[in-house]
Design a protein around this motif. Sequence first.
Motif, PDB file in Angstrom:
ATOM      1  N   LEU A  66       0.893  -1.194   0.047  1.00  0.00           N
ATOM      2  CA  LEU A  66       0.137   0.019   0.135  1.00  0.00           C
ATOM      3  C   LEU A  66       0.892   1.174   0.300  1.00  0.00           C
ATOM      4  O   LEU A  66       1.884   1.513   1.037  1.00  0.00           O
ATOM      5  CB  LEU A  66      -0.872   0.029   1.197  1.00  0.00           C
ATOM      6  N   ILE A  67       0.587   1.959  -0.959  1.00  0.00           N
ATOM      7  CA  ILE A  67       1.845   3.027  -1.350  1.00  0.00           C
ATOM      8  C   ILE A  67       0.855   4.619  -1.113  1.00  0.00           C
ATOM      9  O   ILE A  67      -0.259   4.410  -1.774  1.00  0.00           O
ATOM     10  CB  ILE A  67       2.210   2.857  -2.594  1.00  0.00           C
ATOM     11  N   ARG A  68       1.402   5.400  -0.431  1.00  0.00           N
ATOM     12  CA  ARG A  68       0.977   6.884  -0.460  1.00  0.00           C
ATOM     13  C   ARG A  68       0.890   7.461  -2.191  1.00  0.00           C
ATOM     14  O   ARG A  68      -0.289   8.005  -2.371  1.00  0.00           O
ATOM     15  CB  ARG A  68       1.647   7.795   0.560  1.00  0.00           C
ATOM     16  N   ARG A  69       2.034   7.286  -2.996  1.00  0.00           N
ATOM     17  CA  ARG A  69       1.975   7.815  -4.177  1.00  0.00           C
ATOM     18  C   ARG A  69       2.654   6.829  -4.973  1.00  0.00           C
ATOM     19  O   ARG A  69       3.958   6.216  -4.821  1.00  0.00           O
ATOM     20  CB  ARG A  69       2.813   8.977  -4.063  1.00  0.00           C
ATOM     21  N   LEU A  70       2.216   6.476  -6.316  1.00  0.00           N
ATOM     22  CA  LEU A  70       2.705   5.602  -7.234  1.00  0.00           C
ATOM     23  C   LEU A  70       4.080   6.340  -7.946  1.00  0.00           C
ATOM     24  O   LEU A  70       4.700   5.611  -8.453  1.00  0.00           O
ATOM     25  CB  LEU A  70       1.796   5.115  -8.586  1.00  0.00           C
ATOM     26  N   ALA A  71       3.860   7.615  -8.183  1.00  0.00           N
ATOM     27  CA  ALA A  71       4.898   8.250  -8.961  1.00  0.00           C
ATOM     28  C   ALA A  71       6.243   7.828  -8.519  1.00  0.00           C
ATOM     29  O   ALA A  71       7.158   7.635  -9.443  1.00  0.00           O
ATOM     30  CB  ALA A  71       4.727   9.835  -8.926  1.00  0.00           C
ATOM     31  N   PRO A  72       6.841   7.878  -7.227  1.00  0.00           N
ATOM     32  CA  PRO A  72       8.235   7.445  -6.783  1.00  0.00           C
ATOM     33  C   PRO A  72       8.593   6.018  -7.110  1.00  0.00           C
ATOM     34  O   PRO A  72       9.459   5.720  -7.588  1.00  0.00           O
ATOM     35  CB  PRO A  72       8.064   7.627  -5.377  1.00  0.00           C
ATOM     36  N   VAL A  73       7.288   5.235  -7.016  1.00  0.00           N
ATOM     37  CA  VAL A  73       7.463   3.743  -7.553  1.00  0.00           C
ATOM     38  C   VAL A  73       7.923   3.552  -8.947  1.00  0.00           C
ATOM     39  O   VAL A  73       8.811   2.853  -9.231  1.00  0.00           O
ATOM     40  CB  VAL A  73       6.342   2.798  -7.254  1.00  0.00           C
ATOM     41  N   LEU A  74       7.209   4.374  -9.878  1.00  0.00           N
ATOM     42  CA  LEU A  74       7.410   4.220 -11.070  1.00  0.00           C
ATOM     43  C   LEU A  74       8.829   4.621 -11.584  1.00  0.00           C
ATOM     44  O   LEU A  74       9.623   4.186 -12.372  1.00  0.00           O
ATOM     45  CB  LEU A  74       6.382   5.194 -11.952  1.00  0.00           C
ATOM     46  N   THR A  75       9.157   5.868 -10.882  1.00  0.00           N
ATOM     47  CA  THR A  75      10.550   6.463 -11.152  1.00  0.00           C
ATOM     48  C   THR A  75      11.701   5.496 -10.467  1.00  0.00           C
ATOM     49  O   THR A  75      12.494   5.211 -11.377  1.00  0.00           O
ATOM     50  CB  THR A  75      11.009   7.778 -10.059  1.00  0.00           C
ATOM     51  N   ALA A  76      11.511   4.833  -9.493  1.00  0.00           N
ATOM     52  CA  ALA A  76      12.531   3.804  -9.045  1.00  0.00           C
ATOM     53  C   ALA A  76      12.729   2.647  -9.916  1.00  0.00           C
ATOM     54  O   ALA A  76      13.842   2.174 -10.139  1.00  0.00           O
ATOM     55  CB  ALA A  76      12.275   3.618  -7.500  1.00  0.00           C
ATOM     56  N   LEU A  77      11.424   1.964 -10.636  1.00  0.00           N
ATOM     57  CA  LEU A  77      11.511   0.974 -11.292  1.00  0.00           C
ATOM     58  C   LEU A  77      12.139   1.293 -12.571  1.00  0.00           C
ATOM     59  O   LEU A  77      13.023   0.463 -13.000  1.00  0.00           O
ATOM     60  CB  LEU A  77       9.963   0.396 -11.465  1.00  0.00           C
ATOM     61  N   GLU A  78      12.017   2.425 -13.140  1.00  0.00           N
ATOM     62  CA  GLU A  78      12.491   2.864 -14.403  1.00  0.00           C
ATOM     63  C   GLU A  78      14.018   3.037 -14.160  1.00  0.00           C
ATOM     64  O   GLU A  78      14.648   2.469 -15.141  1.00  0.00           O
ATOM     65  CB  GLU A  78      11.953   4.174 -14.962  1.00  0.00           C
ATOM     66  N   ARG A  79      14.486   3.535 -12.996  1.00  0.00           N
ATOM     67  CA  ARG A  79      15.892   3.744 -12.921  1.00  0.00           C
ATOM     68  C   ARG A  79      16.603   2.501 -12.715  1.00  0.00           C
ATOM     69  O   ARG A  79      17.843   2.402 -13.120  1.00  0.00           O
ATOM     70  CB  ARG A  79      16.000   4.723 -11.397  1.00  0.00           C
ATOM     71  N   VAL A  80      16.088   1.403 -12.078  1.00  0.00           N
ATOM     72  CA  VAL A  80      16.685   0.038 -11.783  1.00  0.00           C
ATOM     73  C   VAL A  80      16.556  -1.101 -13.024  1.00  0.00           C
ATOM     74  O   VAL A  80      16.832  -2.026 -12.885  1.00  0.00           O
ATOM     75  CB  VAL A  80      16.596  -0.384 -10.483  1.00  0.00           C
ATOM     76  N   GLY A  81      15.716  -0.719 -13.844  1.00  0.00           N
ATOM     77  CA  GLY A  81      15.448  -1.441 -14.701  1.00  0.00           C
ATOM     78  C   GLY A  81      14.300  -2.674 -14.522  1.00  0.00           C
ATOM     79  O   GLY A  81      14.016  -3.462 -15.415  1.00  0.00           O
ATOM     80  N   GLY A  82      13.382  -2.176 -13.569  1.00  0.00           N
ATOM     81  CA  GLY A  82      12.061  -2.901 -13.565  1.00  0.00           C
ATOM     82  C   GLY A  82      11.313  -2.653 -14.497  1.00  0.00           C
ATOM     83  O   GLY A  82      11.389  -1.630 -15.272  1.00  0.00           O
ATOM     84  N   HIS A  83      10.178  -3.415 -14.655  1.00  0.00           N
ATOM     85  CA  HIS A  83       9.002  -3.063 -15.551  1.00  0.00           C
ATOM     86  C   HIS A  83       7.661  -3.227 -15.045  1.00  0.00           C
ATOM     87  O   HIS A  83       7.458  -4.295 -14.127  1.00  0.00           O
ATOM     88  CB  HIS A  83       9.399  -4.192 -16.943  1.00  0.00           C
ATOM     89  N   ILE A  84       6.864  -2.585 -15.659  1.00  0.00           N
ATOM     90  CA  ILE A  84       5.289  -2.773 -15.448  1.00  0.00           C
ATOM     91  C   ILE A  84       4.630  -4.094 -16.166  1.00  0.00           C
ATOM     92  O   ILE A  84       5.020  -4.128 -17.394  1.00  0.00           O
ATOM     93  CB  ILE A  84       4.485  -1.662 -15.638  1.00  0.00           C
TER      94      ILE A  84
END
Length: 119
Positions: A66-84
């Motif tokens: 449960l996340i307060r804001r998804l934007a930082p998750v999207l940024t972190a995933l992009e930075r480390v090579g994760g994907h949606i």
Amino acid sequence: MPDIAAVVARVYVEDLEAAIPLYQELAQVKAVDRFAFRDVQLARVGPFLLLSGNSTACQDRVATLLIRRLAPVLTALERVGGHIIDGLSPAPNGDRLIACHPDGSVFEYIETGDTEPPA
């Protein structure tokens, strides 16, 4: 304040109604939040998310965050090579996405917008 408000343990059960009393006792709560998503019946009992029904498609998830804001998750995933894998899309409890981390772990993220962790 960290963006992760809570980590919810996912428990796959055959009979949702039969399983709920044990998790109420373990979590020491009476409240049960029942809802459906696609072909799955769910019940949130304290820190547990019970899933029943056609849950095969979602059994690869390690946990629900449960996340307060998804934007930082999207940024972190992009930075480390994760994907949606799935999302960003609305769900019964808030906007959600399913992401695969570079190590192969799959998590569900739900944006709650809460400022305090859930009880």
